[in-house]
Design a protein around this motif. Structure first.
Motif, PDB file in Angstrom:
ATOM      1  N   GLY A 145       0.627  -1.194   0.015  1.00 15.99           N
ATOM      2  CA  GLY A 145      -0.146   0.201  -0.017  1.00 15.99           C
ATOM      3  C   GLY A 145       0.800   1.281   0.005  1.00 15.99           C
ATOM      4  O   GLY A 145       0.730   2.179   0.683  1.00 15.99           O
ATOM      5  N   GLY A 146       1.873   1.207  -0.870  1.00 15.36           N
ATOM      6  CA  GLY A 146       2.656   2.425  -1.124  1.00 15.36           C
ATOM      7  C   GLY A 146       2.588   3.426  -1.955  1.00 15.36           C
ATOM      8  O   GLY A 146       3.344   4.172  -2.250  1.00 15.36           O
ATOM      9  N   THR A 147       1.395   3.342  -2.740  1.00 14.86           N
ATOM     10  CA  THR A 147       1.240   4.174  -3.686  1.00 14.86           C
ATOM     11  C   THR A 147       1.179   5.723  -3.325  1.00 14.86           C
ATOM     12  O   THR A 147       1.567   6.681  -4.200  1.00 14.86           O
ATOM     13  N   ARG A 148       0.619   6.320  -2.216  1.00 10.54           N
ATOM     14  CA  ARG A 148       0.451   7.393  -1.818  1.00 10.54           C
ATOM     15  C   ARG A 148       0.337   7.677  -0.196  1.00 10.54           C
ATOM     16  O   ARG A 148       0.446   6.604   0.463  1.00 10.54           O
TER      17      ARG A 148
ATOM     18  N   GLU B 283      -1.597   9.427  -8.550  1.00 12.50           N
ATOM     19  CA  GLU B 283      -0.389   8.853  -7.943  1.00 12.50           C
ATOM     20  C   GLU B 283      -0.148   7.349  -8.237  1.00 12.50           C
ATOM     21  O   GLU B 283      -1.304   6.847  -8.501  1.00 12.50           O
ATOM     22  N   THR B 284       1.045   7.006  -8.409  1.00 16.49           N
ATOM     23  CA  THR B 284       1.391   5.506  -8.962  1.00 16.49           C
ATOM     24  C   THR B 284       2.381   4.986  -8.168  1.00 16.49           C
ATOM     25  O   THR B 284       3.345   5.770  -7.566  1.00 16.49           O
TER      26      THR B 284
ATOM     27  N   ARG C 201      -2.407  -0.957  -6.495  1.00 19.35           N
ATOM     28  CA  ARG C 201      -3.057  -1.115  -7.770  1.00 19.35           C
ATOM     29  C   ARG C 201      -2.977  -0.279  -8.623  1.00 19.35           C
ATOM     30  O   ARG C 201      -2.985  -0.356  -9.920  1.00 19.35           O
ATOM     31  N   SER C 202      -2.632   0.986  -8.469  1.00 17.76           N
ATOM     32  CA  SER C 202      -2.376   2.308  -9.365  1.00 17.76           C
ATOM     33  C   SER C 202      -0.992   2.321 -10.100  1.00 17.76           C
ATOM     34  O   SER C 202       0.145   2.597  -9.186  1.00 17.76           O
ATOM     35  N   THR C 203      -1.173   2.217 -11.164  1.00 20.41           N
ATOM     36  CA  THR C 203      -0.029   2.073 -12.072  1.00 20.41           C
ATOM     37  C   THR C 203      -0.041   3.330 -13.164  1.00 20.41           C
ATOM     38  O   THR C 203      -1.237   3.909 -13.320  1.00 20.41           O
ATOM     39  N   ARG C 204       0.807   3.745 -14.091  1.00 17.85           N
ATOM     40  CA  ARG C 204       0.780   4.545 -15.072  1.00 17.85           C
ATOM     41  C   ARG C 204      -0.393   4.313 -15.910  1.00 17.85           C
ATOM     42  O   ARG C 204      -0.749   4.976 -16.700  1.00 17.85           O
TER      43      ARG C 204
ATOM     44  N   GLN D 127       2.862  -4.156  -9.231  1.00 20.21           N
ATOM     45  CA  GLN D 127       1.411  -4.116  -9.063  1.00 20.21           C
ATOM     46  C   GLN D 127       0.941  -5.320  -8.445  1.00 20.21           C
ATOM     47  O   GLN D 127       0.968  -6.391  -8.881  1.00 20.21           O
ATOM     48  N   VAL D 128       0.340  -4.924  -7.240  1.00 16.88           N
ATOM     49  CA  VAL D 128      -0.535  -6.067  -6.650  1.00 16.88           C
ATOM     50  C   VAL D 128      -1.886  -5.640  -5.931  1.00 16.88           C
ATOM     51  O   VAL D 128      -1.952  -4.651  -5.554  1.00 16.88           O
TER      52      VAL D 128
END
Length: 303
Positions: free
Chosen positions: A14-17, A52-53, A39-42, A72-73
């Motif tokens: 959970g390191g996206t933001r 944020e990605t 889950r958030s990628t470019r 991505q997980v």
């Protein structure tokens, strides 16, 4: 600049933001190799629909002095988490720090009792906030426990002392954060015989990307938001809780904190780190002594 975590491997789930990004970057600044998941990628957004990605976070980890690796997980999918941990094992052969900071939902309905809340949204919130932590621990802990002195950090919102007597304005949010507290409690009992340390950690009033956007400010001019919410003066950047985790991970006597509920402000007083502006905000003491009693906003003595 010293890098006490050089050679160490961390997984920030959970390191996206928000807090997760702050933690990942500060672990990188201390020299760690950090796997950043979300889950958030470019090329694909999550239900949060935010810009944020995980790639951005990983790049910030590397720029800070560590090595960032974005994966991505979806932590609700056991097979994806299993594959992630197998990859960490294959590439690094060890895991020294596990940070469970998975949240990732906008489904919380505030100021509604359970009988008026959307049940599907509420149960989805619980799955994202609780099931993800359980699934990640199930697969990651065997690898972490192979190395002596591992650290598990369960990230929540609010200390145990605060949440025990304060309703968090949503049945499902309150339940979710209480459940994470019990996860940390249970993990502390289970990993102790294996020489690992497990703690519960909360930031204070976090200046996450979402929160800054809600007030229409940036990290550079965040104090302008105090015109609308004076108590926002006690807020802290994600780097602050990140420095708390980095300090824990670098502490050879980290086991003294085993099983405890900790806050970024509390640990700053012990380890001596500061927020980006050089201050040491103690948000939860401020909440109890100033904000909740309805006193005028005044951070004197609290940062």
């Amino acid at each position: 600049m010293t890098q006490p975590l050089a050679g160490k491997v961390a997984l920030v789930a959970g390191g996206t933001r928000g807090a997760g990004r702050g933690i990942a970057v500060q672990l990188g600044a201390a020299g760690a190799t950090v796997y950043v998941t979300g889950r958030s990628t470019r090329s694909q957004k999550s239900e949060m629909n935010r810009p944020e990605t995980i790639e951005e976070t990983a790049e910030q980890v590397t720029a800070a002095g560590g090595r960032g690796i974005a994966v991505q997980v979806d932590h609700l999918v056991p097979e994806q988490v299993r594959d992630l941990v197998e990859r960490v094992d294959e590439e690094q052969g060890a895991l020294h720090v596990l940070v469970n900071d998975i949240w990732g939902t906008t489904a919380v309905e505030w100021q509604k009792p359970v009988w008026e809340s959307d049940l599907d949204k509420g149960l989805h919130t619980l799955r994202l906030a609780v099931d993800t932590h359980v699934i990640t621990s199930h697969f990651a802990l065997p690898l972490l426990l192979r190395s002596p002195g591992g650290l598990v950090v369960e990230v929540t919102d609010g200390t145990n002392e605060y949440n025990a007597v304060n309703y968090r304005n949503s049945f499902f949010y309150d339940l979710a954060k209480g459940a994470v507290s019990r996860i940390a409690f249970a993990l502390a009992h289970e990993v102790e015989p294996h020489g690992a340390t497990a703690v519960l950690l909360t930031p204070g009033w976090l200046r996450s990307e979402f929160m800054l956007g809600e007030f229409g400010v940036t990290e550079e001019n965040w104090r302008d938001a105090t015109k609308f919410q004076p108590h926002f003066a006690i807020s802290e950047s994600p780097a602050y809780v990140g420095r708390a985790v980095a300090a824990l991970a670098a502490d050879p006597d980290v086991s003294r904190w085993h099983g405890q509920s900790l806050s970024s402000g509390q640990l700053a007083q012990v380890y001596g780190f500061t927020d980006l502006d050089g201050s040491r905000p103690d948000a939860w003491r401020y909440m109890v002594e100033v904000q909740d009693p309805g006193k005028p906003a005044d951070t004197t003595g609290y940062r």
